[in-house]
Structures are given as C-alpha cells and as structure tokens.
Write a protein that holds these residues in place. Sequence first.
Motif, PDB file in Angstrom:
ATOM      1  N   ARG A 333       2.391   8.817   4.331  1.00  0.00           N
ATOM      2  CA  ARG A 333       1.646   9.178   3.121  1.00  0.00           C
ATOM      3  C   ARG A 333       1.315  10.666   3.125  1.00  0.00           C
ATOM      4  O   ARG A 333       1.283  11.309   4.188  1.00  0.00           O
ATOM      5  CB  ARG A 333       0.366   8.363   3.018  1.00  0.00           C
ATOM      6  N   THR A 334       1.026  11.212   1.935  1.00  0.00           N
ATOM      7  CA  THR A 334       0.659  12.622   1.832  1.00  0.00           C
ATOM      8  C   THR A 334       0.021  12.913   0.483  1.00  0.00           C
ATOM      9  O   THR A 334       0.172  12.138  -0.477  1.00  0.00           O
ATOM     10  CB  THR A 334       1.882  13.531   2.034  1.00  0.00           C
ATOM     11  N   ARG A 335      -0.658  14.032   0.409  1.00  0.00           N
ATOM     12  CA  ARG A 335      -1.232  14.520  -0.846  1.00  0.00           C
ATOM     13  C   ARG A 335      -0.195  15.383  -1.573  1.00  0.00           C
ATOM     14  O   ARG A 335       0.830  15.752  -1.002  1.00  0.00           O
ATOM     15  CB  ARG A 335      -2.505  15.318  -0.574  1.00  0.00           C
ATOM     16  N   PRO A 336      -0.501  15.792  -2.822  1.00  0.00           N
ATOM     17  CA  PRO A 336       0.479  16.528  -3.643  1.00  0.00           C
ATOM     18  C   PRO A 336       0.453  18.043  -3.419  1.00  0.00           C
ATOM     19  O   PRO A 336       0.388  18.811  -4.380  1.00  0.00           O
ATOM     20  CB  PRO A 336       0.051  16.180  -5.059  1.00  0.00           C
ATOM     21  N   LEU A 337       0.465  18.492  -2.143  1.00  0.00           N
ATOM     22  CA  LEU A 337       0.434  19.926  -1.812  1.00  0.00           C
ATOM     23  C   LEU A 337      -0.876  20.566  -2.241  1.00  0.00           C
ATOM     24  O   LEU A 337      -0.972  21.791  -2.372  1.00  0.00           O
ATOM     25  CB  LEU A 337       1.617  20.675  -2.445  1.00  0.00           C
ATOM     26  N   ALA A 338      -1.897  19.746  -2.481  1.00  0.00           N
ATOM     27  CA  ALA A 338      -3.222  20.210  -2.863  1.00  0.00           C
ATOM     28  C   ALA A 338      -4.236  19.202  -2.333  1.00  0.00           C
ATOM     29  O   ALA A 338      -3.871  18.083  -1.933  1.00  0.00           O
ATOM     30  CB  ALA A 338      -3.333  20.347  -4.377  1.00  0.00           C
ATOM     31  N   ARG A 339      -5.523  19.547  -2.359  1.00  0.00           N
ATOM     32  CA  ARG A 339      -6.545  18.688  -1.766  1.00  0.00           C
ATOM     33  C   ARG A 339      -7.092  17.698  -2.790  1.00  0.00           C
ATOM     34  O   ARG A 339      -8.234  17.770  -3.241  1.00  0.00           O
ATOM     35  CB  ARG A 339      -7.658  19.524  -1.168  1.00  0.00           C
ATOM     36  N   SER A 340      -6.262  16.735  -3.159  1.00  0.00           N
ATOM     37  CA  SER A 340      -6.697  15.641  -4.031  1.00  0.00           C
ATOM     38  C   SER A 340      -7.526  14.652  -3.210  1.00  0.00           C
ATOM     39  O   SER A 340      -7.523  14.680  -1.972  1.00  0.00           O
ATOM     40  CB  SER A 340      -5.481  14.938  -4.631  1.00  0.00           C
ATOM     41  N   SER A 341      -8.199  13.731  -3.918  1.00  0.00           N
ATOM     42  CA  SER A 341      -8.986  12.712  -3.225  1.00  0.00           C
ATOM     43  C   SER A 341      -8.096  11.647  -2.605  1.00  0.00           C
ATOM     44  O   SER A 341      -8.406  11.110  -1.541  1.00  0.00           O
ATOM     45  CB  SER A 341      -9.981  12.062  -4.188  1.00  0.00           C
ATOM     46  N   GLN A 342      -6.985  11.317  -3.272  1.00  0.00           N
ATOM     47  CA  GLN A 342      -6.085  10.270  -2.806  1.00  0.00           C
ATOM     48  C   GLN A 342      -4.746  10.863  -2.379  1.00  0.00           C
ATOM     49  O   GLN A 342      -4.373  11.943  -2.815  1.00  0.00           O
ATOM     50  CB  GLN A 342      -5.849   9.237  -3.916  1.00  0.00           C
ATOM     51  N   ARG A 343      -4.053  10.107  -1.529  1.00  0.00           N
ATOM     52  CA  ARG A 343      -2.663  10.453  -1.217  1.00  0.00           C
ATOM     53  C   ARG A 343      -1.791   9.951  -2.364  1.00  0.00           C
ATOM     54  O   ARG A 343      -1.725   8.736  -2.597  1.00  0.00           O
ATOM     55  CB  ARG A 343      -2.221   9.799   0.091  1.00  0.00           C
ATOM     56  N   TRP A 344      -1.160  10.838  -3.067  1.00  0.00           N
ATOM     57  CA  TRP A 344      -0.395  10.446  -4.251  1.00  0.00           C
ATOM     58  C   TRP A 344       0.946   9.819  -3.884  1.00  0.00           C
ATOM     59  O   TRP A 344       1.600   9.216  -4.730  1.00  0.00           O
ATOM     60  CB  TRP A 344      -0.175  11.657  -5.163  1.00  0.00           C
ATOM     61  N   LEU A 345       1.389   9.976  -2.666  1.00  0.00           N
ATOM     62  CA  LEU A 345       2.606   9.327  -2.161  1.00  0.00           C
ATOM     63  C   LEU A 345       2.206   8.547  -0.919  1.00  0.00           C
ATOM     64  O   LEU A 345       1.702   9.125   0.054  1.00  0.00           O
ATOM     65  CB  LEU A 345       3.680  10.364  -1.841  1.00  0.00           C
ATOM     66  N   ASN A 346       2.425   7.213  -0.943  1.00  0.00           N
ATOM     67  CA  ASN A 346       1.841   6.395   0.111  1.00  0.00           C
ATOM     68  C   ASN A 346       2.590   5.061   0.206  1.00  0.00           C
ATOM     69  O   ASN A 346       2.630   4.286  -0.748  1.00  0.00           O
ATOM     70  CB  ASN A 346       0.365   6.141  -0.191  1.00  0.00           C
ATOM     71  N   THR A 347       3.180   4.789   1.356  1.00  0.00           N
ATOM     72  CA  THR A 347       3.849   3.497   1.557  1.00  0.00           C
ATOM     73  C   THR A 347       2.852   2.383   1.832  1.00  0.00           C
ATOM     74  O   THR A 347       3.195   1.204   1.728  1.00  0.00           O
ATOM     75  CB  THR A 347       4.821   3.571   2.749  1.00  0.00           C
ATOM     76  N   GLY A 348       1.620   2.741   2.183  1.00  0.00           N
ATOM     77  CA  GLY A 348       0.700   1.741   2.703  1.00  0.00           C
ATOM     78  C   GLY A 348       1.138   1.324   4.093  1.00  0.00           C
ATOM     79  O   GLY A 348       2.170   1.762   4.613  1.00  0.00           O
ATOM     80  N   ARG A 349       0.331   0.469   4.726  1.00  0.00           N
ATOM     81  CA  ARG A 349       0.683  -0.027   6.061  1.00  0.00           C
ATOM     82  C   ARG A 349       1.771  -1.085   5.883  1.00  0.00           C
ATOM     83  O   ARG A 349       1.536  -2.132   5.271  1.00  0.00           O
ATOM     84  CB  ARG A 349      -0.546  -0.590   6.757  1.00  0.00           C
ATOM     85  N   ILE A 350       2.943  -0.815   6.402  1.00  0.00           N
ATOM     86  CA  ILE A 350       4.120  -1.655   6.152  1.00  0.00           C
ATOM     87  C   ILE A 350       4.094  -2.866   7.080  1.00  0.00           C
ATOM     88  O   ILE A 350       4.213  -2.738   8.306  1.00  0.00           O
ATOM     89  CB  ILE A 350       5.412  -0.843   6.363  1.00  0.00           C
ATOM     90  N   GLU A 351       3.924  -4.043   6.470  1.00  0.00           N
ATOM     91  CA  GLU A 351       3.830  -5.267   7.249  1.00  0.00           C
ATOM     92  C   GLU A 351       5.136  -5.523   7.990  1.00  0.00           C
ATOM     93  O   GLU A 351       6.228  -5.397   7.441  1.00  0.00           O
ATOM     94  CB  GLU A 351       3.515  -6.451   6.334  1.00  0.00           C
ATOM     95  N   GLY A 352       5.005  -5.894   9.236  1.00  0.00           N
ATOM     96  CA  GLY A 352       6.167  -6.211  10.057  1.00  0.00           C
ATOM     97  C   GLY A 352       6.885  -5.003  10.627  1.00  0.00           C
ATOM     98  O   GLY A 352       7.958  -5.159  11.230  1.00  0.00           O
ATOM     99  N   ALA A 353       6.315  -3.802  10.462  1.00  0.00           N
ATOM    100  CA  ALA A 353       6.944  -2.605  11.027  1.00  0.00           C
ATOM    101  C   ALA A 353       7.091  -2.776  12.541  1.00  0.00           C
ATOM    102  O   ALA A 353       6.100  -3.002  13.251  1.00  0.00           O
ATOM    103  CB  ALA A 353       6.107  -1.377  10.701  1.00  0.00           C
ATOM    104  N   ASP A 354       8.315  -2.704  13.023  1.00  0.00           N
ATOM    105  CA  ASP A 354       8.585  -2.964  14.435  1.00  0.00           C
ATOM    106  C   ASP A 354       8.826  -1.657  15.194  1.00  0.00           C
ATOM    107  O   ASP A 354       8.153  -1.364  16.183  1.00  0.00           O
ATOM    108  CB  ASP A 354       9.779  -3.898  14.554  1.00  0.00           C
ATOM    109  N   TRP A 355       9.799  -0.901  14.749  1.00  0.00           N
ATOM    110  CA  TRP A 355      10.108   0.407  15.316  1.00  0.00           C
ATOM    111  C   TRP A 355      10.418   1.365  14.172  1.00  0.00           C
ATOM    112  O   TRP A 355      10.859   0.955  13.100  1.00  0.00           O
ATOM    113  CB  TRP A 355      11.336   0.349  16.227  1.00  0.00           C
TER     114      TRP A 355
END
Length: 517
Positions: A333-355
């Motif tokens: 995840r990341t913000r939009p190259l500025a200090r926004s309150s939310q991460r505008w790009l975000n996969t969330g915690r990916i269930e079942g992530a193994d490696w």
Amino acid sequence: MNHSLKASALASALAGILGFAPTLSADQFVLAQPVLSDVQTGQPHSDFAPRADEPSLIEADGEGESPELFDAPENEAAADETAATIEELTEKLEALQSDWDDFQEGLDKKAAAAKKKPSTSINGRVHIDNWNFAETDPGINIIENGDPNHDPEDRWTFRRLRMEMKGDVPGDMFWRMQIDFNRPSTPEIKDAYIGWAALPGNNRLILGNQKRPLGLDHLNSSRFNVFAERPLAVESFNEDARRFGLAMYGHNDEESIGWAYGIYNLENINTSGRFIGDALQMGGYARIWASPWYDETSGGRGYWHLGLAGAVAKPDGDGETDLDDNNNEGRFRTRPLARSSQRWLNTGRIEGADWYEVVAFESIFNVGSLQITGEYFLTPMQRDNVAIDDDLFFHGGYVYVSYFLTGEFNPYKRSNGVLDRVKPFENFFLVDRCRGGCGWGLGAFQVAARYDHLDLSDSNIQGGVADMATLGFNWHWTAYSKVQTNLIWGNIEDNAAAAPFDGGDFMIWGMRYMVDF
C-alpha cells in the motif's frame, strides 16, 4: 673571518632579537664585516676596509689569526657576557621544549582516555509540510473520506520532527537511536540499533531496527531526496522501510562495489517496540551495487550507479483469523505522493499469502548538474489455503530527471550506494549593508520531473493501478536547509476502495520546509 668573531657577532645578533642588550660596539660591528683577499695580490679588500691606523683582522699571510682588539680585557668580558646569554637562552629553549612535550603528552593521554569511553553526538531534522488537494474526482473522495462529495482536506503538518543520538563504543562498536515526534502523542522508533565496525573485508554488522536494503529512494536519507515523497513502488514494496533485523554491510577497498544483506521481521514495531507472536514472519533481503564510472577528477560530478536488490518473505497468511497476535504482513500500500489521510493504493491484507518475492533494478546517471534516476520492482506472491489460490503479480517503478539551474550537482556516496548532501555554491541570505542597500545570495535552484507507475491489482485483488506525474522545484538555502515544491497529477483505476467508482483523477500541490542539524 676568525671563527670566534663569527660566534660573537651571531650571539650579539641573537641577543638583540630576543631583547638582550648588544655586547659589541658599533665600531666592533664594523670590524666584523667580511674582509676578502684579492685573488691576484693576496691583499685584503672590502667596502668596509679598516683605516690605515686600525689593526687588520687578517694578517698579511692570510692565516686569519685573532686580532689584538679582542685580546683586550673589556672584549673578554663582552665575550663572557655573550656566552652567558647564549647559555641562558639555551636553558629557556630547553624549558620551553619540556613544557611543550608535557602538553603533547597530556593531549595524547586525553585522546587515549577518550577512546576508552563511549562517544555521543546529537542530530535532528524538522520537516514542515503544506499540502493542498486542488482537484479530486468523486472516486478519490470516497477512497479518502468515504463520501463522493467530501474532498480531501488541505493541511499543515509536521512530516518529521526527529531527534537522533549516535556514537561509538570502545571495541569498534557503534550505536544509533532515532525517534520521530511528528505525532507527539505517539512517538515512532526509526533507527534503533547497535553495531560492530571494522570487520574483515570492510564490513559492518548491525542488530536492531534499521532500513531493509530494498529501494534506492528509501535508502537515500529524507534530507537528500529530490522529491518530497518517495515513489509509489518504493513505498509499496518496502513500506516504512525499517524493521527489526540483523544485517551486514560492506564494500571493496575502492568503494566501487558494495553489498548489504540481512534477515528481518516483517512486522513494523515502530510504535510498540516489540514483536509478539508464534509466526516469525521473516524476510531475507539483499542488495548489491556498483559505480563503474566515477569521475574523481571533478570531485564526483560525474558517475553511474547500478544496483540490484531482492527479497524473499514469509508472511502470516492467516494472521487475521487465527488466535495469535501476529498481523498478516502480506499486503502492499502507499499514499498518492502526498500526505493524505488514507493510502489511496492498497491491496489490504491478502488472505492466504504464503510467500512473496521482490526483485528491484536501480540506476543513477549523473553528468554535472543533470541527473537521470530510475527503479523498477517485480513482486510475485504465492497464496495457499484459500478458495481462490491464484498466484499474484504486482509491479511498478519510476524515472526522474533533475537539473541544477545554478550549476551544483547531486553528490553520491559510493560506500553506501546512495545520494549525499547538496552543497550550494553560495548560501541564500539577505542582509543590510553598512553603506546602505542590501546584500544577498541566491542559494541553489533545482528543477525535476518524475513519472510513477504502480499496479497493485491482480486476480481478485484490486489495490489499484496508478500513473502519476510530478514537477518539482527545490530551493537549497544552505547545505542544511531547503524548501521543496511539488505539483502532482494522477490517475487511479481498478481500485475496489473507490466503489461504486473505478477510481479517478486528482491534482495536488505541496511544499516542504526542511532543516537538519
């Protein structure tokens, strides 16, 4: 000239210089002038030749016997006084030499004692931000505030309010502790480690909270980066950079090749200072870099940096559903190259992530005031134990061009493979002149442009696909202070957080005022 006469004249001159009364009369000094013999006749001649009624200093046969003048009792007394003066001066010089030797010995003892004690220095930085969200589409408003009609609010913030202490410990050890107070109610640990220096092969070993060796722009100090915020891909695939770990850093003797590698915990402990949980969530990270061209003659105004970095990590894919305290660190995840309150790009915690793995390529090409820099990241992820077990693939990168209008350049630190401190040719200042009017200095002016791309959407994961362009202007007041201005245009698509929209366009304008000490 008779040797005793030479000694007397020299002693008298030395005594005069050092403040002692001369012991020879004016006539005696006249008599002490060099008298040469004519090559053909063998007779004495000189511009200061004695009168006929005066005794000659040199006998007719040229043997140079002592003149009768210096056999007189008063001249013997003068010679004795001169000898006493020389002896007195010698004693004083010996006393001065003894005092100087004692002083030097004292300094050596202090230096030796200092090496037996830990050293400490205090540093810090203040970064003040002003961000204006000039234009945003409804989908962007939903990502930020959950309301299509509520656009992101403008803000003044302390981006960094950081204090740092560091030093050396006897036995070739060192330490560093860095705390950020940009949120005074929740201080954040940044660097907090101990280390061992001067290991074989120009290596250093560090244990504690430290930057993972992934992403050139993350490894650059925030004091020296060209843009206010780090690129999308750098922040997404190495969020906040620092984790607790053990790592080795080194370089060859010429500093043309360097390396770093280590093992880290994936969880960010910057506010808790502790890791608790049964899942280790470990990651191995490594980076190697080289500067095949570095122009020593110009003081480093020309160089070419190449780097390759990678990571292999094992997140806790069921961290949100099991009973332990671990959080699933399989997310980007990341913000939009500025200090926004939310991460505008975000996969969330990916269930079942193994490696997951990361491979990153980096390059800097610098010729005088011009610099071209870029990185690209490839991040595959393997999933397990979920209904949809498709493997995922995320990627992104950036490229920028910067140029100093005033002729300076971005220095490069070869031993670490990162950018270093810019030093303006003249500092910015504005003062009153004694004779009226004002005196002033410009500082250094730098312009820059960057393009970012990031893709965090694949299969059923819709973290967003973004393209952004940034124009930057940096005004370096001194080597330790500057103001950065960034104008950002962007587009985000395929972002589930923007539903019922797909994403949207935006424009952001921001400034950062920076001082470090």
